[in-house]
Design a protein around this motif. Structure first.
Motif, mmCIF file in Angstrom:
data_model
loop_
_atom_site.group_PDB
_atom_site.id
_atom_site.type_symbol
_atom_site.label_atom_id
_atom_site.label_comp_id
_atom_site.label_asym_id
_atom_site.label_seq_id
_atom_site.Cartn_x
_atom_site.Cartn_y
_atom_site.Cartn_z
ATOM 1 N N UNK A 1 0.852 -1.186 0.000
ATOM 2 C CA UNK A 1 0.000 0.000 0.000
ATOM 3 C C UNK A 1 0.886 1.233 0.000
ATOM 4 N N UNK A 2 0.711 2.062 -1.018
ATOM 5 C CA UNK A 2 1.499 3.287 -1.105
ATOM 6 C C UNK A 2 0.878 4.340 -0.202
ATOM 7 N N UNK A 3 1.641 4.866 0.737
ATOM 8 C CA UNK A 3 1.083 5.877 1.638
ATOM 9 C C UNK A 3 0.749 7.152 0.870
ATOM 10 N N UNK A 4 -0.219 7.898 1.350
ATOM 11 C CA UNK A 4 -0.571 9.157 0.669
ATOM 12 C C UNK A 4 0.597 10.137 0.700
ATOM 13 N N UNK A 5 0.676 10.895 -0.363
ATOM 14 C CA UNK A 5 1.758 11.883 -0.465
ATOM 15 C C UNK A 5 1.558 12.964 0.589
ATOM 16 N N UNK A 6 2.591 13.229 1.379
ATOM 17 C CA UNK A 6 2.447 14.244 2.424
ATOM 18 C C UNK A 6 2.229 15.636 1.820
ATOM 19 N N UNK A 7 1.357 16.369 2.438
ATOM 20 C CA UNK A 7 1.053 17.717 1.964
ATOM 21 C C UNK A 7 1.368 18.725 3.056
ATOM 22 N N UNK A 8 2.001 19.764 2.635
ATOM 23 C CA UNK A 8 2.322 20.838 3.566
ATOM 24 C C UNK A 8 1.627 22.095 3.061
ATOM 25 N N UNK A 9 0.366 22.235 3.399
ATOM 26 C CA UNK A 9 -0.419 23.352 2.889
ATOM 27 C C UNK A 9 0.077 24.689 3.410
ATOM 28 N N UNK A 10 0.569 24.701 4.643
ATOM 29 C CA UNK A 10 1.056 25.973 5.202
ATOM 30 C C UNK A 10 2.266 26.461 4.409
ATOM 31 N N UNK A 11 3.199 25.534 4.140
ATOM 32 C CA UNK A 11 4.388 25.929 3.386
ATOM 33 C C UNK A 11 4.008 26.395 1.971
ATOM 34 N N UNK A 12 3.125 25.655 1.306
ATOM 35 C CA UNK A 12 2.711 26.030 -0.041
ATOM 36 C C UNK A 12 2.017 27.384 -0.053
ATOM 37 N N UNK A 13 1.184 27.621 0.955
ATOM 38 C CA UNK A 13 0.497 28.914 1.033
ATOM 39 C C UNK A 13 1.479 30.055 1.244
ATOM 40 N N UNK A 14 2.487 29.835 2.089
ATOM 41 C CA UNK A 14 3.490 30.871 2.327
ATOM 42 C C UNK A 14 4.306 31.153 1.069
ATOM 43 N N UNK A 15 4.642 30.093 0.317
ATOM 44 C CA UNK A 15 5.405 30.285 -0.923
ATOM 45 C C UNK A 15 4.601 31.095 -1.924
ATOM 46 N N UNK A 16 3.330 30.759 -2.099
ATOM 47 C CA UNK A 16 2.482 31.494 -3.037
ATOM 48 C C UNK A 16 2.310 32.939 -2.587
ATOM 49 N N UNK A 17 2.110 33.135 -1.291
ATOM 50 C CA UNK A 17 1.937 34.494 -0.765
ATOM 51 C C UNK A 17 3.200 35.320 -0.973
ATOM 52 N N UNK A 18 4.359 34.707 -0.729
ATOM 53 C CA UNK A 18 5.619 35.423 -0.932
ATOM 54 C C UNK A 18 5.812 35.784 -2.411
ATOM 55 N N UNK A 19 5.443 34.873 -3.306
ATOM 56 C CA UNK A 19 5.582 35.144 -4.740
ATOM 57 C C UNK A 19 4.668 36.290 -5.163
ATOM 58 N N UNK A 20 3.430 36.280 -4.678
ATOM 59 C CA UNK A 20 2.485 37.347 -5.010
ATOM 60 C C UNK A 20 2.966 38.680 -4.444
ATOM 61 N N UNK A 21 3.454 38.668 -3.201
ATOM 62 C CA UNK A 21 3.933 39.906 -2.581
ATOM 63 C C UNK A 21 5.133 40.469 -3.333
#
Length: 267
Positions: free
Chosen positions: A7-27
């Protein structure tokens, strides 16, 4: 679940990190538009105020003057000639330069880095800069356009093909060295036959690019249809400009179709 089933475990998601990266790019993007902190001056208000000017120009562009079309044939033929001569010249010169720039075909580090440095410098100079300087040196006409296209094509072909040769498997070259062959013979007998499809693909791609670029080079006096385009634009003859744009579009599409047919046969 059956015994032994993986059984392949679900891919870990780091929504906080992704949100910060997108926010930094937009800023950062917004900050580059603020002149007070060194950003560019993006005057959106001016675009909103003067939208009617753009609408008027677009209205004129959608009303092409096809009676002007016969006058464009000679400049368009010159553009095609410039594109072809520049591509053919670059195709011939790119073969030895590419072999000198690739590690498997040139073990000598000094000459390899020298060629790569020259090619990178060539690629760093915009084609319009080449054309502007050459027009000042040799005068207005097709010659500076041809030289510019030649230099532009050299940078693309040598860069892309040499990197493709570097990343390919070269067992056949090792066999040639084991048999006592010199590097020149190995390149001629083994490397070149394996690289012809790569060269052919890039040569056809350069020909496609040349038609587009030569239309722009004419604006700085390098001949071709671009020179006529700049002339009609200067007289605000947007109906004539529209015909030229449509003609360039048709020619580019036809050349792309032709090059795709040739690419299927050669590559």
């Amino acid at each position: 679940m059956t015994t032994g089933e993986l059984v392949v475990p679900p891919r870990p998601r780091n929504r906080i990190r992704n949100t910060l990266v997108v926010a930094a790019f937009v800023a950062f993007t917004i900050a580059t538009c603020i002149p007070a902190i060194g950003g560019i001056e993006l005057d959106v208000a001016s675009i909103v105020r003067n939208w009617r000017n753009g609408a008027d120009k677009m209205l004129q562009l959608v009303q092409p003057n096809f009676e002007f079309l016969p006058r464009t044939w000679a400049p368009m033929l010159e553009t095609l000639q410039m594109a072809l001569v520049g591509a053919v010249g670059a195709a011939i010169v790119s073969i030895p330069l590419t072999l000198w720039a690739a590690r498997p075909t040139n073990p000598n580090s000094f000459t390899r880095y020298l060629v790569r440095t020259i090619v990178n410098i060539n690629r760093a100079v915009p084609d319009l800069v080449f054309a502007t300087v050459l027009v000042a040196m040799v005068g207005v006409g097709a010659l500076p356009g041809v030289i510019t296209l030649f230099l532009f094509n050299i940078g693309i072909i040598v860069k892309l093909v040499s990197e493709a040769i570097d990343s390919a498997d070269h067992g056949y070259m090792e066999a040639g060295r084991a048999a006592g062959g010199t590097q020149l013979k190995i390149n001629r007998v083994t490397a070149l036959p394996q690289s012809w499809p790569l060269f052919a693909n890039q040569w056809l791609y350069s020909l496609e690019l040349n038609v587009r670029i030569s239309a722009i080079l004419g604006i700085v006096g390098a001949g071709g249809i671009g020179r006529l385009l700049d002339e009609r634009r200067a007289f605000y003859a947007y109906a004539d400009v529209s015909v030229i744009i449509l003609e360039i579009l048709v020619v580019v599409i036809l050349i792309e179709i032709l090059s795709n047919l040739l690419r299927r046969r050669l590559v």
